[in-house]
Design a protein around this motif. Structure first.
Motif, PDB file in Angstrom:
ATOM      1  N   SER A   3       0.872  -1.229  -0.156  1.00 48.09           N
ATOM      2  CA  SER A   3      -0.169  -0.048   0.036  1.00 48.09           C
ATOM      3  C   SER A   3       0.737   1.317   0.167  1.00 48.09           C
ATOM      4  O   SER A   3       0.645   2.421  -0.752  1.00 48.09           O
ATOM      5  N   ALA A   4       1.873   1.162   0.692  1.00 46.07           N
ATOM      6  CA  ALA A   4       2.866   2.321   0.976  1.00 46.07           C
ATOM      7  C   ALA A   4       3.600   2.756  -0.623  1.00 46.07           C
ATOM      8  O   ALA A   4       3.644   3.598  -0.901  1.00 46.07           O
ATOM      9  N   GLU A   5       3.985   1.623  -1.352  1.00 46.85           N
ATOM     10  CA  GLU A   5       4.535   1.499  -2.731  1.00 46.85           C
ATOM     11  C   GLU A   5       3.588   2.406  -3.458  1.00 46.85           C
ATOM     12  O   GLU A   5       3.948   3.093  -4.354  1.00 46.85           O
ATOM     13  N   VAL A   6       2.266   1.823  -3.434  1.00 48.64           N
ATOM     14  CA  VAL A   6       1.320   2.357  -4.302  1.00 48.64           C
ATOM     15  C   VAL A   6       1.112   3.731  -4.047  1.00 48.64           C
ATOM     16  O   VAL A   6       1.029   4.729  -4.901  1.00 48.64           O
ATOM     17  N   ALA A   7       0.948   4.168  -2.823  1.00 44.89           N
ATOM     18  CA  ALA A   7       0.734   5.364  -2.360  1.00 44.89           C
ATOM     19  C   ALA A   7       1.867   6.538  -2.829  1.00 44.89           C
ATOM     20  O   ALA A   7       1.735   7.436  -3.466  1.00 44.89           O
ATOM     21  N   ARG A   8       3.110   5.993  -2.585  1.00 39.43           N
ATOM     22  CA  ARG A   8       4.010   6.768  -3.182  1.00 39.43           C
ATOM     23  C   ARG A   8       3.961   6.967  -4.733  1.00 39.43           C
ATOM     24  O   ARG A   8       4.273   8.142  -5.111  1.00 39.43           O
ATOM     25  N   TRP A   9       3.995   6.033  -5.194  1.00 42.54           N
ATOM     26  CA  TRP A   9       3.689   6.021  -6.982  1.00 42.54           C
ATOM     27  C   TRP A   9       2.572   6.753  -7.448  1.00 42.54           C
ATOM     28  O   TRP A   9       2.862   7.701  -8.349  1.00 42.54           O
ATOM     29  N   LEU A  10       1.705   7.028  -6.517  1.00 47.51           N
ATOM     30  CA  LEU A  10       0.515   7.809  -7.211  1.00 47.51           C
ATOM     31  C   LEU A  10       0.491   9.260  -6.335  1.00 47.51           C
ATOM     32  O   LEU A  10      -0.447  10.073  -6.826  1.00 47.51           O
ATOM     33  N   ARG A  11       1.438   9.366  -5.491  1.00 50.61           N
ATOM     34  CA  ARG A  11       1.421  10.392  -4.753  1.00 50.61           C
ATOM     35  C   ARG A  11       0.484  10.827  -3.947  1.00 50.61           C
ATOM     36  O   ARG A  11      -0.084  12.345  -4.054  1.00 50.61           O
ATOM     37  N   VAL A  12      -0.076   9.918  -3.234  1.00 50.63           N
ATOM     38  CA  VAL A  12      -1.257  10.156  -2.217  1.00 50.63           C
ATOM     39  C   VAL A  12      -0.759   9.445  -0.945  1.00 50.63           C
ATOM     40  O   VAL A  12       0.191   8.935  -0.967  1.00 50.63           O
ATOM     41  N   ASP A  13      -1.581  10.140   0.097  1.00 57.29           N
ATOM     42  CA  ASP A  13      -1.165   9.329   1.275  1.00 57.29           C
ATOM     43  C   ASP A  13      -1.418   7.808   1.545  1.00 57.29           C
ATOM     44  O   ASP A  13      -2.582   7.264   0.774  1.00 57.29           O
ATOM     45  N   LYS A  14      -1.018   6.996   2.098  1.00 60.58           N
ATOM     46  CA  LYS A  14      -1.163   5.594   2.430  1.00 60.58           C
ATOM     47  C   LYS A  14      -2.768   5.405   2.793  1.00 60.58           C
ATOM     48  O   LYS A  14      -3.248   4.400   2.484  1.00 60.58           O
ATOM     49  N   SER A  15      -3.088   6.407   3.545  1.00 59.53           N
ATOM     50  CA  SER A  15      -4.531   6.226   3.976  1.00 59.53           C
ATOM     51  C   SER A  15      -5.661   6.450   3.176  1.00 59.53           C
ATOM     52  O   SER A  15      -6.726   5.792   2.985  1.00 59.53           O
ATOM     53  N   ARG A  19      -8.420   3.687   2.189  1.00 60.76           N
ATOM     54  CA  ARG A  19      -9.721   4.240   1.724  1.00 60.76           C
ATOM     55  C   ARG A  19     -10.276   3.766   0.601  1.00 60.76           C
ATOM     56  O   ARG A  19     -11.648   3.162   0.684  1.00 60.76           O
ATOM     57  N   TRP A  20      -9.549   3.692  -0.367  1.00 54.28           N
ATOM     58  CA  TRP A  20     -10.034   3.360  -1.777  1.00 54.28           C
ATOM     59  C   TRP A  20     -10.218   1.789  -1.644  1.00 54.28           C
ATOM     60  O   TRP A  20     -11.176   1.357  -2.111  1.00 54.28           O
ATOM     61  N   ARG A  21      -9.458   1.111  -1.045  1.00 58.02           N
ATOM     62  CA  ARG A  21      -9.338  -0.320  -0.990  1.00 58.02           C
ATOM     63  C   ARG A  21     -10.844  -0.896  -0.142  1.00 58.02           C
ATOM     64  O   ARG A  21     -11.499  -1.557  -0.479  1.00 58.02           O
ATOM     65  N   MET A  22     -11.058  -0.111   1.040  1.00 54.81           N
ATOM     66  CA  MET A  22     -12.068  -0.456   1.852  1.00 54.81           C
ATOM     67  C   MET A  22     -13.345  -0.008   1.082  1.00 54.81           C
ATOM     68  O   MET A  22     -14.352  -0.561   1.487  1.00 54.81           O
TER      69      MET A  22
END
Length: 53
Positions: A3-15, A19-22
């Motif tokens: 999740s952290a890698e996806v967040a960094r790649w998309l330049r969004v917060d891990k939360s 939230r998208w996943r949930m």
């Protein structure tokens, strides 16, 4: 990808990824264990192309 890698790649917060996943609105996720989500890069790219269209 984590999740952290996806967040960094998309330049969004891990939360945000969480939230998208949930909410079922994020990229397809594979659960390695009940508390360990993982994302395939191709799934994230496919999801991103869909939301950008």
């Amino acid at each position: 990808m984590t999740s952290a890698e996806v967040a960094r790649w998309l330049r969004v917060d891990k939360s945000t990824v969480c939230r998208w996943r949930m909410s079922g609105m994020g990229p397809r996720v594979t659960w390695v264990s009940p508390s360990l989500p993982r994302y395939a890069r191709s799934d994230v790219e496919e999801w991103l192309a869909g939301v950008a269209a």
